[in-house]
Design an enzyme around this catalytic site. Structure first.
Site, PDB file in Angstrom:
ATOM      1  N   ASN A 275       0.441  -1.410  -0.353  1.00  0.00           N
ATOM      2  CA  ASN A 275      -0.436   0.390  -0.119  1.00  0.00           C
ATOM      3  C   ASN A 275       1.092   0.895  -0.016  1.00  0.00           C
ATOM      4  O   ASN A 275       1.997   1.676   1.184  1.00  0.00           O
ATOM      5  CB  ASN A 275      -0.548   0.170   1.102  1.00  0.00           C
TER       6      ASN A 275
ATOM      7  N   ARG B 142     -13.141  13.883   8.313  1.00  0.00           N
ATOM      8  CA  ARG B 142     -13.887  14.584   7.371  1.00  0.00           C
ATOM      9  C   ARG B 142     -15.124  15.214   8.176  1.00  0.00           C
ATOM     10  O   ARG B 142     -15.957  14.358   9.018  1.00  0.00           O
ATOM     11  CB  ARG B 142     -13.639  13.320   6.385  1.00  0.00           C
TER      12      ARG B 142
ATOM     13  N   ARG C 181      -2.291  -2.083  -3.639  1.00  0.00           N
ATOM     14  CA  ARG C 181      -3.618  -1.374  -3.005  1.00  0.00           C
ATOM     15  C   ARG C 181      -3.689  -0.166  -3.949  1.00  0.00           C
ATOM     16  O   ARG C 181      -3.193   0.520  -3.871  1.00  0.00           O
ATOM     17  CB  ARG C 181      -3.988  -1.434  -1.880  1.00  0.00           C
TER      18      ARG C 181
ATOM     19  N   HIS D 138     -12.708   1.879   0.368  1.00  0.00           N
ATOM     20  CA  HIS D 138     -12.943   0.726   1.484  1.00  0.00           C
ATOM     21  C   HIS D 138     -13.933  -0.789   0.729  1.00  0.00           C
ATOM     22  O   HIS D 138     -14.213  -1.485   1.316  1.00  0.00           O
ATOM     23  CB  HIS D 138     -13.974   1.111   2.500  1.00  0.00           C
TER      24      HIS D 138
ATOM     25  N   GLU E  98     -14.550  -2.588  14.979  1.00  0.00           N
ATOM     26  CA  GLU E  98     -14.331  -3.634  16.229  1.00  0.00           C
ATOM     27  C   GLU E  98     -13.397  -3.374  17.533  1.00  0.00           C
ATOM     28  O   GLU E  98     -13.590  -4.041  18.238  1.00  0.00           O
ATOM     29  CB  GLU E  98     -12.963  -3.917  15.251  1.00  0.00           C
TER      30      GLU E  98
ATOM     31  N   GLU F 160      -8.276  -6.027   4.254  1.00  0.00           N
ATOM     32  CA  GLU F 160      -7.419  -5.944   3.118  1.00  0.00           C
ATOM     33  C   GLU F 160      -6.311  -6.386   2.384  1.00  0.00           C
ATOM     34  O   GLU F 160      -6.883  -6.831   1.150  1.00  0.00           O
ATOM     35  CB  GLU F 160      -7.579  -4.315   2.778  1.00  0.00           C
TER      36      GLU F 160
ATOM     37  N   GLY G 177     -11.311  -0.351  12.673  1.00  0.00           N
ATOM     38  CA  GLY G 177     -10.661   0.944  14.228  1.00  0.00           C
ATOM     39  C   GLY G 177     -12.067   1.143  15.061  1.00  0.00           C
ATOM     40  O   GLY G 177     -12.328  -0.001  16.686  1.00  0.00           O
TER      41      GLY G 177
ATOM     42  N   ASP H 123      -9.488  11.328  17.276  1.00  0.00           N
ATOM     43  CA  ASP H 123      -8.917   9.461  17.646  1.00  0.00           C
ATOM     44  C   ASP H 123     -10.142   9.292  18.551  1.00  0.00           C
ATOM     45  O   ASP H 123     -10.443  10.154  20.133  1.00  0.00           O
ATOM     46  CB  ASP H 123      -7.645   9.714  18.529  1.00  0.00           C
TER      47      ASP H 123
HETATM   48  P1  ADP Z   1      -7.906   4.044   9.335  1.00  0.00           P
HETATM   49  O1  ADP Z   1      -8.989   4.733   9.131  1.00  0.00           O
HETATM   50  O2  ADP Z   1      -6.516   5.132   9.562  1.00  0.00           O
HETATM   51  O3  ADP Z   1      -7.473   2.927   9.169  1.00  0.00           O
HETATM   52  P2  ADP Z   1      -8.467   2.901  11.533  1.00  0.00           P
HETATM   53  O4  ADP Z   1      -9.324   1.657  10.927  1.00  0.00           O
HETATM   54  O5  ADP Z   1      -7.329   1.954  12.608  1.00  0.00           O
HETATM   55  O6  ADP Z   1      -7.921   3.557  10.818  1.00  0.00           O
HETATM   56  O7  ADP Z   1      -9.676   3.700  13.763  1.00  0.00           O
HETATM   57  C1  ADP Z   1      -8.688   4.362  13.997  1.00  0.00           C
HETATM   58  C2  ADP Z   1     -10.185   4.420  15.175  1.00  0.00           C
HETATM   59  O8  ADP Z   1     -10.100   3.514  15.368  1.00  0.00           O
HETATM   60  C3  ADP Z   1      -9.335   5.862  15.823  1.00  0.00           C
HETATM   61  O9  ADP Z   1     -10.892   6.576  16.106  1.00  0.00           O
HETATM   62  C4  ADP Z   1     -10.061   4.970  17.342  1.00  0.00           C
HETATM   63  O10 ADP Z   1      -9.978   5.639  18.117  1.00  0.00           O
HETATM   64  C5  ADP Z   1     -10.515   3.337  17.146  1.00  0.00           C
HETATM   65  N1  ADP Z   1      -9.529   2.565  17.297  1.00  0.00           N
HETATM   66  C6  ADP Z   1      -8.312   2.081  16.875  1.00  0.00           C
HETATM   67  N2  ADP Z   1      -8.563   0.883  17.892  1.00  0.00           N
HETATM   68  C7  ADP Z   1      -8.824   0.874  19.032  1.00  0.00           C
HETATM   69  C8  ADP Z   1      -9.054   0.123  20.500  1.00  0.00           C
HETATM   70  N3  ADP Z   1      -8.292  -0.945  20.068  1.00  0.00           N
HETATM   71  N4  ADP Z   1      -9.754   1.044  20.894  1.00  0.00           N
HETATM   72  C9  ADP Z   1     -10.539   1.468  20.819  1.00  0.00           C
HETATM   73  N5  ADP Z   1     -10.820   2.493  20.147  1.00  0.00           N
HETATM   74  C10 ADP Z   1     -10.188   2.104  18.968  1.00  0.00           C
END
Ligand code: ADP
Length: 402
Positions: free
Chosen positions: A7, A243, A92, A182, A336, A388, A333, A285
């Site tokens: 990627n 965004r 990707r 996505h 899950e 992915e 993130g 975050d």
């Molecule tokens: P990206 O789109 O950059 O791949 P991710 O799928 O990693 O992003 O998602 C990032 C978001 O997921 C953030 O808002 C973060 O707070 C949340 N997140 C990631 N890991 C955890 C975790 N273990 N517990 C709670 N929230 C998480």
């Protein structure tokens, strides 16, 4: 058969080497700050060996690939003996436009095709071409390379879903339409969901929620996308880390005029300073926003209320689009890991018999997947960790095996 998944970003290169016999990740990592001082290389092998923050000079993507190969071939801690152990590379690619409806073997024409789509995804597609060319420089032209597009899974959308109500000439002149992103994630989790339902995907109606830094929701009928929330660019849809998602377009022109912002400054504001960061004023975050909400911060609480409400509105509208749905998936993130948002979203569907098992929901985090709804819930709700890279590797294997 080992497949390298790449990627490539404008200043980064993420990689995973996957053994396709057992789908084990042999090594993964990232080259960061390519082209600037202090490049950072992170490498982790399946044996537990790690390289972290060790600065290598990486002036361009070719340097980054050389760095990855060197680590993988390391006589002591490497994961392969010869470079020829790598059977192919899967890349990707974010924007496949209307040109690519599925993954393809890369040749000179495909490189030109991906280049021709740079106006639709300036940062991403330009970086992908750099990655593909650098890969050829390092591995030679004979190693098969495959492009797997984020947009491809969405190419089954009907015109009524992908057209925007602007003058038709802009669709014809510039390809202004909804493409969706996505796609590889939505394809992976919906396939997995069909397995969990014990059904052929052709007989399923699924709504998939990819909730990360960037987020999108997709309506999938019989394995084919009928609508998705992201649009011409990943800015469309609902509130994300930074965004806006969908807005009254007048908000854009109003702020631009009042603040005297140029189109590119406005784009920056909508893409990088808005969303959960903009509303909360705390962070993009969600973990930080959760911490603030737990202390009673009103804007953190409002951010969460808006997020769950907007997600529920998309799911609700896609239920109508699909004529009912049997499964809702949460992934990425936030999807899950943030059990409280899954509860908050599903509460909107309580009136129609959607019920979450709170104990199971709270335990289904950190890479654990499974059914989080109760046995009598009218719609099954799943957490399915996305992968992915694995789908890119599978597509690559399938194309080179043909
Ligand atoms: P990206 O789109 O950059 O791949 P991710 O799928 O990693 O992003 O998602 C990032 C978001 O997921 C953030 O808002 C973060 O707070 C949340 N997140 C990631 N890991 C955890 C975790 N273990 N517990 C709670 N929230 C998480």
């Amino acid at each position: 058969m080992d497949i390298l998944v790449i990627n490539a970003g404008s200043s980064s290169l993420k990689f995973q080497l996957i053994n396709m016999e057992n789908e084990e990740v042999l090594a993964k990592g990232i080259c960061e700050r390519i082209g600037s001082d202090g490049s950072i290389f992170t490498f982790k092998s399946h044996t537990g060996f790690q390289i972290k923050d060790k600065p290598f000079p990486m002036n361009n993507h070719t340097d980054a690939f050389n760095c990855v190969v060197k680590a993988m071939l390391d006589p002591e801690n490497g994961v392969i003996k010869n470079i020829s152990d790598i059977a192919a590379v899967g890349h990707r690619v974010v924007q496949g436009g209307s040109l690519y409806r599925e993954s393809v073997l890369i040749d000179d024409d495909v490189i030109k095709g991906i280049e021709s789509l740079i106006p639709l995804a300036p940062l991403h597609n330009k970086a992908h071409v750099e990655g593909i060319v650098a890969c050829r420089n390092v591995f030679g032209k004979d190693l098969p390379e495959v492009a797997v597009f984020d947009t491809a899974f969405h190419s089954t959308m009907p015109p009524k879903a992908y057209m925007y109500p602007v003058p038709y000439e802009y669709y014809e002149k510039y390809g202004i339409r909804r493409y969706g992103f996505h796609g590889t994630s939505h394809r992976y989790v919906s396939g997995k969901c069909a397995e969990l339902l014990g059904k052929d995907i052709k007989d399923t109606k699924i709504i998939s929620c990819h909730l990360g830094n960037g987020s999108s929701i997709t309506a999938i009928d019989g394995g084919k996308v009928v609508d998705t929330s992201m649009g011409l660019t990943p800015l469309d849809g609902f509130m994300m880390g930074t965004r806006t998602g969908t807005l009254d377009p007048s908000v854009v022109t109003f702020i631009a005029e009042k603040e005297g912002l140029t189109p590119s400054e406005m784009s920056d504001l909508l893409n990088k300073k808005s969303g959960m960061l903009g509303v909360s004023g705390i962070s993009s975050d969600d973990r930080d926003i959760c911490a603030a909400a737990a202390k009673g911060d009103p804007r953190a609480i409002l951010t969460h209320q808006m997020l769950e409400y907007e997600i529920a509105k998309f799911i609700g509208s896609y239920m109508v689009v699909l004529g009912g749905c049997e499964a809702i998936i949460f992934t990425a993130g936030i999807g899950e890991n943030q059990a409280s948002h899954r509860t908050g979203v599903c509460k909107y569907f309580e009136y129609m018999g959607v019920k979450i098992d709170e104990k199971i929901n709270n335990e289904t985090i950190k890479g654990k997947g499974g059914l989080i709804s109760t046995p009598d819930s009218t719609i099954k709700v799943f957490v399915i960790p996305t992968n992915e890279e694995l789908l890119i590797a599978r597509d690559t294997r399938d194309l080179i095996s043909k």
